[in-house]
Motif scaffolding. Sequence first.
Motif, short mmCIF file in Angstrom:
data_model
loop_
_atom_site.label_atom_id
_atom_site.label_comp_id
_atom_site.label_asym_id
_atom_site.label_seq_id
_atom_site.Cartn_x
_atom_site.Cartn_y
_atom_site.Cartn_z
N GLY A 55 0.82 -1.21 0.00
CA GLY A 55 0.00 0.00 0.00
C GLY A 55 0.85 1.26 0.00
O GLY A 55 1.93 1.29 0.58
N ILE A 56 0.33 2.28 -0.65
CA ILE A 56 1.09 3.53 -0.75
C ILE A 56 0.87 4.43 0.46
O ILE A 56 1.56 5.44 0.62
N SER A 57 -0.10 4.06 1.28
CA SER A 57 -0.38 4.83 2.49
C SER A 57 -1.07 3.92 3.50
O SER A 57 -1.47 2.81 3.17
N LYS A 58 -1.20 4.41 4.71
CA LYS A 58 -1.94 3.65 5.75
C LYS A 58 -3.38 3.45 5.33
O LYS A 58 -3.97 2.40 5.58
N LYS A 59 -3.97 4.47 4.69
CA LYS A 59 -5.36 4.35 4.24
C LYS A 59 -5.50 3.28 3.17
O LYS A 59 -6.46 2.52 3.16
N ASP A 60 -4.54 3.22 2.26
CA ASP A 60 -4.54 2.21 1.21
C ASP A 60 -4.38 0.82 1.84
O ASP A 60 -5.10 -0.13 1.48
N PHE A 61 -3.47 0.70 2.78
CA PHE A 61 -3.26 -0.55 3.52
C PHE A 61 -4.57 -0.99 4.18
O PHE A 61 -5.00 -2.14 4.05
N LEU A 62 -5.21 -0.06 4.88
CA LEU A 62 -6.45 -0.36 5.59
C LEU A 62 -7.55 -0.80 4.62
O LEU A 62 -8.28 -1.77 4.88
N ALA A 63 -7.67 -0.12 3.51
CA ALA A 63 -8.71 -0.47 2.53
C ALA A 63 -8.54 -1.90 2.02
O ALA A 63 -9.52 -2.65 1.92
N LYS A 64 -7.31 -2.29 1.73
CA LYS A 64 -7.05 -3.65 1.23
C LYS A 64 -7.29 -4.68 2.33
O LYS A 64 -7.79 -5.77 2.07
N MET A 65 -6.94 -4.35 3.56
CA MET A 65 -7.17 -5.27 4.67
C MET A 65 -8.66 -5.43 4.94
O MET A 65 -9.12 -6.53 5.26
N TYR A 66 -9.43 -4.36 4.76
CA TYR A 66 -10.89 -4.47 4.89
C TYR A 66 -11.45 -5.39 3.81
O TYR A 66 -12.36 -6.18 4.07
N ILE A 67 -10.94 -5.28 2.61
CA ILE A 67 -11.38 -6.15 1.52
C ILE A 67 -11.05 -7.60 1.86
O ILE A 67 -11.90 -8.50 1.69
N ALA A 68 -9.85 -7.86 2.37
CA ALA A 68 -9.48 -9.21 2.78
C ALA A 68 -10.42 -9.73 3.86
O ALA A 68 -10.86 -10.89 3.82
N PHE A 69 -10.77 -8.86 4.82
CA PHE A 69 -11.71 -9.23 5.89
C PHE A 69 -13.07 -9.61 5.31
O PHE A 69 -13.68 -10.61 5.69
N LYS A 70 -13.55 -8.81 4.36
CA LYS A 70 -14.86 -9.08 3.75
C LYS A 70 -14.83 -10.36 2.91
O LYS A 70 -15.79 -11.13 2.92
N LEU A 107 -7.53 -10.50 10.90
CA LEU A 107 -7.83 -9.37 10.02
C LEU A 107 -8.64 -8.30 10.75
O LEU A 107 -8.41 -7.11 10.56
N SER A 108 -9.55 -8.72 11.59
CA SER A 108 -10.33 -7.77 12.38
C SER A 108 -9.42 -6.96 13.29
O SER A 108 -9.55 -5.73 13.40
N SER A 109 -8.50 -7.63 13.92
CA SER A 109 -7.56 -6.96 14.82
C SER A 109 -6.68 -5.96 14.05
O SER A 109 -6.47 -4.83 14.51
N ILE A 110 -6.21 -6.39 12.88
CA ILE A 110 -5.36 -5.51 12.06
C ILE A 110 -6.14 -4.27 11.63
O ILE A 110 -5.64 -3.14 11.72
N THR A 111 -7.38 -4.45 11.18
CA THR A 111 -8.16 -3.30 10.71
C THR A 111 -8.50 -2.36 11.87
O THR A 111 -8.43 -1.15 11.70
N LYS A 112 -8.85 -2.91 13.02
CA LYS A 112 -9.19 -2.06 14.16
C LYS A 112 -7.97 -1.28 14.64
O LYS A 112 -8.07 -0.07 14.91
N THR A 113 -6.83 -1.93 14.73
CA THR A 113 -5.60 -1.26 15.16
C THR A 113 -5.19 -0.18 14.18
O THR A 113 -4.85 0.94 14.59
N THR A 114 -5.25 -0.50 12.89
CA THR A 114 -4.86 0.48 11.86
C THR A 114 -5.82 1.67 11.88
O THR A 114 -5.39 2.83 11.77
#
Length: 120
Positions: A55-70, A107-114
């Motif tokens: 990811g190019i930013s924390k927001k980009d990282f978070l967006a992809k991790m949310y997709i993985a979670f879904k 993944l839930s933990s990663i998204t909440k922490t991020t």
Amino acid sequence: MKEDNIILLKAKLFAVRIVNLYKYLSVEKHEFVLSKQIMRSGTSIGANVNEAMCGISKKDFLAKMYIAFKECAETNYWLDLLYDTDFLTEKEYLSIKNDCEELKKILSSITKTTQTQLNS
């Protein structure tokens, strides 16, 4: 792959299990529709985690991790459906379902922490 990155490792190992499940369902059970659905969602988890790492930013990282979670949640649905329609035995189901639930918790933990880091 970095051996110390647990989510990368677990997502890849889960994808391997999903590919093997797909092969089993299509060859042994002659099931082609649900097996393709679970193949897509189950392997997409790791693909999105890997994308997040670049990811190019924390927001980009978070967006992809949310997709993985879904995708993980969707995979859970297909597993339930495969079990409820007798394509999987209870033993087969519980084994892979537990792995999916573990991935979902990580993944839930990663998204909440991020998300918390982004909000502070």
